[in-house]
Design an enzyme around this catalytic site. Structure first.
Site, PDB file in Angstrom:
ATOM      1  N   LYS A 278      10.758  -5.130   9.268  1.00 11.15           N
ATOM      2  CA  LYS A 278       9.655  -5.066   8.309  1.00 11.15           C
ATOM      3  C   LYS A 278       8.474  -4.427   9.029  1.00 11.15           C
ATOM      4  CE  LYS A 278      10.689  -8.941   5.301  1.00 11.15           C
ATOM      5  NZ  LYS A 278      10.187 -10.105   4.616  1.00 11.15           N
TER       6      LYS A 278
ATOM      7  N   GLU B 245       1.187  -1.187   8.318  1.00 14.35           N
ATOM      8  CA  GLU B 245       0.393  -0.039   8.777  1.00 14.35           C
ATOM      9  C   GLU B 245       0.312   0.127  10.303  1.00 14.35           C
ATOM     10  OE1 GLU B 245      -1.555   2.457   7.082  1.00 14.35           O
ATOM     11  OE2 GLU B 245      -1.802   3.141   9.136  1.00 14.35           O
TER      12      GLU B 245
ATOM     13  N   GLN C 272       0.775  -1.247   0.000  1.00 13.80           N
ATOM     14  CA  GLN C 272       0.000   0.000   0.000  1.00 13.80           C
ATOM     15  C   GLN C 272       0.807   1.301   0.000  1.00 13.80           C
ATOM     16  OE1 GLN C 272      -3.307   2.429   2.666  1.00 13.80           O
ATOM     17  NE2 GLN C 272      -3.005   0.299   3.160  1.00 13.80           N
TER      18      GLN C 272
ATOM     19  N   ASP D 105      11.946 -10.720 -13.731  1.00 10.16           N
ATOM     20  CA  ASP D 105      12.708 -11.359 -12.648  1.00 10.16           C
ATOM     21  C   ASP D 105      14.009 -10.588 -12.501  1.00 10.16           C
ATOM     22  OD1 ASP D 105      14.183 -12.826 -10.913  1.00 10.16           O
ATOM     23  OD2 ASP D 105      13.955 -14.742 -11.960  1.00 10.16           O
TER      24      ASP D 105
ATOM     25  N   ASP E  39       0.554   3.838   5.984  1.00  8.42           N
ATOM     26  CA  ASP E  39       0.826   3.461   4.597  1.00  8.42           C
ATOM     27  C   ASP E  39       0.545   4.624   3.642  1.00  8.42           C
ATOM     28  OD1 ASP E  39       1.731   0.919   4.978  1.00  8.42           O
ATOM     29  OD2 ASP E  39      -0.218  -0.017   4.769  1.00  8.42           O
TER      30      ASP E  39
ATOM     31  N   GLY F  51      -7.896  20.634  19.334  1.00  8.32           N
ATOM     32  CA  GLY F  51      -7.520  22.014  19.030  1.00  8.32           C
ATOM     33  C   GLY F  51      -7.996  22.931  20.147  1.00  8.32           C
ATOM     34  N   GLY F  52      -7.952  24.201  19.885  1.00 13.37           N
ATOM     35  CA  GLY F  52      -8.343  25.176  20.895  1.00 13.37           C
ATOM     36  C   GLY F  52      -9.857  25.329  21.026  1.00 13.37           C
ATOM     37  N   GLN F  53     -10.606  24.697  20.143  1.00 12.30           N
ATOM     38  CA  GLN F  53     -12.068  24.820  20.191  1.00 12.30           C
ATOM     39  C   GLN F  53     -12.642  23.466  20.593  1.00 12.30           C
ATOM     40  OE1 GLN F  53     -13.311  27.743  19.752  1.00 12.30           O
ATOM     41  NE2 GLN F  53     -11.675  28.822  18.690  1.00 12.30           N
TER      42      GLN F  53
HETATM   43  N1  CAO Z   1      12.039 -10.091  -9.224  1.00 14.36           N
HETATM   44  C1  CAO Z   1      12.686 -10.861  -8.337  1.00 14.36           C
HETATM   45  N2  CAO Z   1      12.653 -10.648  -7.021  1.00 14.36           N
HETATM   46  C2  CAO Z   1      11.945  -9.616  -6.579  1.00 14.36           C
HETATM   47  C3  CAO Z   1      11.228  -8.755  -7.435  1.00 14.36           C
HETATM   48  C4  CAO Z   1      11.294  -9.031  -8.824  1.00 14.36           C
HETATM   49  N3  CAO Z   1      10.653  -8.281  -9.723  1.00 14.36           N
HETATM   50  N4  CAO Z   1      10.600  -7.825  -6.707  1.00 14.36           N
HETATM   51  C5  CAO Z   1      10.895  -8.074  -5.419  1.00 14.36           C
HETATM   52  N5  CAO Z   1      11.707  -9.150  -5.321  1.00 14.36           N
HETATM   53  C6  CAO Z   1      12.236  -9.750  -4.125  1.00 14.36           C
HETATM   54  C7  CAO Z   1      13.041  -8.813  -3.288  1.00 14.36           C
HETATM   55  O1  CAO Z   1      14.319  -8.641  -3.839  1.00 14.36           O
HETATM   56  C8  CAO Z   1      13.029  -9.529  -1.949  1.00 14.36           C
HETATM   57  O2  CAO Z   1      13.987 -10.541  -1.984  1.00 14.36           O
HETATM   58  P1  CAO Z   1      15.021 -10.866  -0.773  1.00 14.36           P
HETATM   59  O3  CAO Z   1      14.206 -10.974   0.459  1.00 14.36           O
HETATM   60  O4  CAO Z   1      15.621 -12.162  -1.190  1.00 14.36           O
HETATM   61  O5  CAO Z   1      15.998  -9.775  -0.704  1.00 14.36           O
HETATM   62  C9  CAO Z   1      11.676 -10.241  -1.943  1.00 14.36           C
HETATM   63  O6  CAO Z   1      11.187 -10.148  -3.280  1.00 14.36           O
HETATM   64  C10 CAO Z   1      10.587  -9.746  -1.017  1.00 14.36           C
HETATM   65  O7  CAO Z   1      10.654  -8.410  -0.703  1.00 14.36           O
HETATM   66  P2  CAO Z   1      10.084  -7.885   0.700  1.00 14.36           P
HETATM   67  O8  CAO Z   1      10.907  -8.456   1.811  1.00 14.36           O
HETATM   68  O9  CAO Z   1      10.004  -6.433   0.588  1.00 14.36           O
HETATM   69  O10 CAO Z   1       8.590  -8.509   0.767  1.00 14.36           O
HETATM   70  P3  CAO Z   1       7.800  -9.107   2.022  1.00 14.36           P
HETATM   71  O11 CAO Z   1       6.481  -9.515   1.470  1.00 14.36           O
HETATM   72  O12 CAO Z   1       8.546 -10.174   2.731  1.00 14.36           O
HETATM   73  O13 CAO Z   1       7.614  -7.884   3.035  1.00 14.36           O
HETATM   74  C11 CAO Z   1       6.867  -5.691   3.694  1.00 14.36           C
HETATM   75  C12 CAO Z   1       6.618  -6.939   2.822  1.00 14.36           C
HETATM   76  C13 CAO Z   1       5.833  -4.661   3.328  1.00 14.36           C
HETATM   77  C14 CAO Z   1       6.745  -6.073   5.175  1.00 14.36           C
HETATM   78  C15 CAO Z   1       8.293  -5.158   3.426  1.00 14.36           C
HETATM   79  O14 CAO Z   1       8.435  -4.962   2.029  1.00 14.36           O
HETATM   80  C16 CAO Z   1       8.588  -3.848   4.129  1.00 14.36           C
HETATM   81  O15 CAO Z   1       8.833  -3.813   5.345  1.00 14.36           O
HETATM   82  N6  CAO Z   1       8.631  -2.735   3.370  1.00 14.36           N
HETATM   83  C17 CAO Z   1       8.990  -1.434   3.883  1.00 14.36           C
HETATM   84  C18 CAO Z   1       7.899  -0.850   4.715  1.00 14.36           C
HETATM   85  C19 CAO Z   1       6.601  -0.738   3.975  1.00 14.36           C
HETATM   86  O16 CAO Z   1       6.498  -0.199   2.902  1.00 14.36           O
HETATM   87  N7  CAO Z   1       5.562  -1.248   4.627  1.00 14.36           N
HETATM   88  C20 CAO Z   1       4.217  -0.979   4.182  1.00 14.36           C
HETATM   89  C21 CAO Z   1       3.668  -2.022   3.377  1.00 14.36           C
HETATM   90  S1  CAO Z   1       1.983  -1.658   3.101  1.00 14.36           S
HETATM   91  O17 CAO Z   1       1.239  -2.139   4.504  1.00 14.36           O
END
Ligand code: CAO
Length: 415
Positions: A136, A139, A17, A73, A168, A247-249
């Site tokens: 990681k 929201e 998101q 990829d 988010d 707020g103030g109101q």
């Molecule tokens: N081709 C190949 N690999 C890809 C790719 C592509 N096109 N796009 C992404 N990947 C890979 C990444 O390189 C990563 O690989 P590694 O873990 O091996 O380095 C993997 O996909 C997954 O990425 P991720 O760790 O970001 O994904 P996740 O689902 O495990 O985590 C989230 C999701 C949101 C927790 C994490 O991305 C995060 O903390 N992001 C930052 C904070 C954020 O934006 N949070 C809000 C999300 S909305 O609620």
């Protein structure tokens, strides 16, 4: 008509998101947003919270309008070649991977700069540098760590998260501003730069008034417009203030006619000082206009609960819309508690493009929220979200790839 960000090309590496909110805004302002998704999988939200089997979810469609989608990829050497070309031809790379994921993919800041020194690299992370920088984050984690949860809810209950996605979408909006600022600065420096919006920082920015109140509490040990005053106790941290206005109101949510059966038959009522006389007249309590216990804002502060109880006797005799009509005639600030159903059906929001109906090839018609920021010279037309990889060939051809090369990449499952 031209668009504000015509000519800006975004390499959109965002998912879920926060990042997609940002790049959707940029697309609405006219940027060419190329969303890069994992081959065969795509953004995980395409398949989350589905209401129709095998069709892109509303979660995805409502956050990815006006973008193009390519599958790639980026861990495959051939995929990296495509990505390198994309980096060379784009202005901004936006990502919200987990901390370190872009580096692990081989795209450090230095590597990206080598490929394109004008590239702006914009990231959402859960936290900025510090003890939690590697975490990681979703929201509600950000709402908790940014100060929103501890200050939301009622005094006698636990911390509460809000339905507004301030962690988010709130961070996505912050990041979008960082990106356009960096684009503007690049006009004079010729250089790209890193843009970071952490979710904790963005939530805290939106909770700025609570840090204000923390310091007021530290100094005076009391917050007189909070419901804990005068009978409750204050501790050493800003307490949850229920529906107090902040707020103030002074303000509060009051019942309206029908509240017994309709969970949204309520109105937000603000006892703004300049219209105190009008409020007293409307509710039939004219003696409060001159009574020294009620005549001034300071005198009213210790009596706010009793005052709102009295006003509620009046609001309970009207529907929230009747109350709105009457109160607005006297410029008394108030607002109906609108349900999502009411918002979806509100004609004025349709007319302004704030709520839009979008047609999608596999889903059919659905409602979405249009661009909340209206530019008079850059109108937004909300276009449906792309299907997974819908624009892969189109984009590769723009990058100079021939049919046979595209065929090879497809056969090797790189795209
Ligand atoms: N081709 C190949 N690999 C890809 C790719 C592509 N096109 N796009 C992404 N990947 C890979 C990444 O390189 C990563 O690989 P590694 O873990 O091996 O380095 C993997 O996909 C997954 O990425 P991720 O760790 O970001 O994904 P996740 O689902 O495990 O985590 C989230 C999701 C949101 C927790 C994490 O991305 C995060 O903390 N992001 C930052 C904070 C954020 O934006 N949070 C809000 C999300 S909305 O609620």
């Amino acid at each position: 008509m031209s668009k504000a960000l015509d000519g800006v090309r975004i390499l959109d590496f965002t998912h879920v998101q926060s990042g997609p909110t940002c790049t959707q805004l940029l697309a609405w302002f006219g940027a060419d947003v190329i969303k890069v998704e994992k081959a065969g999988e795509g953004d995980a939200t395409r398949g989350q919270l589905r209401d129709i089997p095998d069709v892109d979810s509303l979660y995805f469609t409502m956050l990815n309008h006006n973008k193009r989608s390519i599958t790639l990829d980026t861990k495959n050497p051939k995929g990296k070649e495509v990505l390198n070309t994309l980096i060379k031809t784009c202005d901004v790379l936006v990502e919200n991977f987990a901390p370190g994921a872009l580096d692990r993919m081989g795209y450090t800041w230095e590597r990206i700069q080598e490929l394109n020194p004008r590239m702006i690299v914009a990231s959402v992370k859960g936290f900025g540098p510090g003890p939690y920088e590697d975490c990681k984050v979703y929201e509600n984690v950000a709402q908790c760590a940014g100060g929103a949860a501890s200050t939301t809810g009622f005094d006698d209950g636990p911390p509460v998260v809000t339905g507004a996605q301030i962690g988010d979408s709130g961070t996505g909006v912050h990041l979008a501003l960082g990106i356009v600022s960096a684009l503007y600065q690049r006009n004079s420096t010729g250089r790209g730069q890193k843009v970071l919006a952490s979710m904790q920082d963005a939530v805290l920015n939106l909770c700025r008034v609570k840090l204000r109140d923390q310091q007021r509490l530290d100094r005076t040990q009391v917050l007189k417009e909070y419901p804990q005053y005068p009978d409750g106790k204050f501790g050493d941290a800003v307490p949850r203030a229920g529906n107090a206005s902040g707020g103030g109101q002074p303000g509060w949510i009051l019942k309206c006619k029908g509240w017994e059966t309709d969970p949204n038959a309520y109105i937000y009522f603000i006892t703004q000082a300049p219209v105190w006389g009008a409020i007293c007249k409307v509710i039939g309590q004219e003696d409060w206009i001159t009574d020294p216990d009620y005549a001034s804002p300071t005198a009213r502060l210790p009596r706010l609960k009793a005052i709102f109880d009295r006003i509620e006797q009046w609001t309970m005799s009207k529907t929230k819309f009747e109350a709105m009509d009457i109160l607005n005639k006297f410029d008394i600030p108030c607002g109906p508690i609108l349900s999502m159903k009411e918002i979806a059906q509100e004609p004025s929001l349709r007319e302004t493009g704030t709520v839009v109906e979008v047609d999608h090839p596999t889903r059919g018609k659905y409602l979405s929220v249009g661009n909340p920021i209206k530019l008079s010279d850059s109108p937004t037309e909300v276009l449906r979200s792309p299907l997974l990889g819908e624009h892969t060939e189109e984009v590769l051809k723009q990058l100079g790839y021939r049919e046979d090369q595209i065929h090879e990449l497809r056969a090797a499952k790189v795209i």
